[in-house]
Write an enzyme that holds these catalytic residues in place. Structure first.
Site, short mmCIF file in Angstrom:
data_model
loop_
_atom_site.label_atom_id
_atom_site.label_comp_id
_atom_site.label_asym_id
_atom_site.label_seq_id
_atom_site.Cartn_x
_atom_site.Cartn_y
_atom_site.Cartn_z
N ILE A 1 0.86 -1.18 0.00
CA ILE A 1 0.00 0.00 0.00
C ILE A 1 0.90 1.23 0.00
O ILE A 1 1.75 1.40 0.86
CB ILE A 1 -0.94 0.01 1.22
N LYS A 2 0.67 2.08 -0.99
CA LYS A 2 1.51 3.26 -1.18
C LYS A 2 0.98 4.43 -0.36
O LYS A 2 -0.19 4.83 -0.50
CB LYS A 2 1.50 3.64 -2.67
N ILE A 3 1.85 4.98 0.47
CA ILE A 3 1.48 6.08 1.37
C ILE A 3 2.43 7.26 1.14
O ILE A 3 3.64 7.12 1.29
CB ILE A 3 1.58 5.64 2.85
#
Length: 325
Positions: free
Chosen positions: A124-126
């Site tokens: 998951i890209k944050i």
């Protein structure tokens, strides 16, 4: 090379069934996506038209997510053998970039997306903003792999590492019987953006196309020195605009051990068969060269400007998708 991984910075439904398989057979070990990549795919590829028509009547964000999740699941399946055999083979999807300043909403969206995709090899890209470090910590703590993105400064890379590592420590503490439970330790990458520095600062720099490399080398040294193999430096924004540099320039210049480089297709094509290890510069060498090229105040201003601009670009791309749907 020891623990170097080259990923593909592109995703599109039909591509995953064709060219992507060829790339995997030639040593590509993962893939990344972002709102701009999905915008290009969804708005320009005819393969999505029928799917969009079938989803009409739903909220536009729900339509986008169904399309994106389907592609991410497909990519994850193609990459699964690498994940289970080599502990690589990740695909990344970014949360709604408009949530970057809201910790609670970002965390909720990240967990929801991960659950909906339901693939272990999804990161998951944050975005690396002040509100997001707590999100990174909570995801790693809960066994969800993370791609911390839009890193421009050494300070950002350090804060990302601290948050990710703290979450990793908690995960390990809570999973003492890890091997018995067959639970995989989450992985993280800290995505350091490279070429955007040069495009912004070349007009002011005494030497062209070096600031991005040196800045990335500095962040890499910081991450690598921590000796945590589950948290790696990833070099992003490694495409070349124009014809003044080789397409694979930013891959070759940052070919460091225990790192990842996610690159556009033309850079990957140019790079084939050129796996020559590059020795990172030491920090004192980096600062000596940087100070000869451009002032520290200019670099610090560039870090802030590039982060703001990157967030804005991803928000615009995301909103463009929703408007078109």
């Amino acid at each position: 090379m020891k623990n170097f991984s080259l990923w593909c910075d592109f995703i599109e439904n039909s591509f995953l069934d064709n060219e992507f398989l060829n790339l995997l057979s030639h040593g590509i070990n993962g893939a990344t996506s972002n709102p701009a990549i999905f915008k290009n795919a969804i708005l320009n590829s005819p393969i999505y038209k029928d799917k969009i028509l079938k989803l009409k009547g739903k909220k536009t964000k729900d339509i986008y997510e169904e399309l994106a999740i389907s592609d991410i699941q497909k990519a994850a399946d193609k990459l699964a053998p690498l994940f289970y055999q080599k502990n690589d083979g990740f695909i990344s999807i970014e949360i709604d970039p408009r949530l970057h300043d809201n910790t609670t909403l970002s965390l909720g969206e990240a967990k929801r997306l991960y659950s909906a995709i339901s693939k272990e090899n999804v990161m998951i890209k944050i975005p690396a903003t002040k509100a997001s470090y707590e999100v990174m910590y909570e995801l790693m703590k809960n066994g969800i792999s993370v791609n911390a993105t839009l890193i421009f400064s050494l300070e950002q890379s350090q804060k990302c590492f601290e948050a990710l590592n703290a979450g990793l420590v908690e995960f390990r503490k809570n999973n003492i019987a890890l091997k018995e439970q067959n639970t995989r330790t989450p992985q993280a990458v800290i995505s350091i953006f490279v070429s955007r520095f040069d495009r912004l600062l070349n007009p002011k720099a005494k030497e062209q196309n070096r600031i991005g490399i040196l800045n990335a080398n500095l962040a890499y040294n910081n991450i690598y020195s921590k000796n945590e193999p589950n948290i790696r430096a990833l070099f992003a924004s490694t495409g070349v605009k124009g014809d003044d540099l080789p397409k694979d320039y930013y891959i070759k210049e940052l070919l460091f051990e225990n790192s990842v480089n996610t690159a556009p297709l033309d850079a990957i094509e140019a790079f084939k068969g050129k796996m020559h290890f590059k020795k990172p510069l030491m920090n004192f060498e980096i600062y000596t060269e940087l100070n000869q090229i451009i002032s520290q105040s200019e670099r610090e201003k560039a870090c802030n400007d590039l982060l703001s601009d990157g967030l804005e670009q991803f928000c615009i791309a995301f909103e463009d998708i929703l408007k078109a749907l």
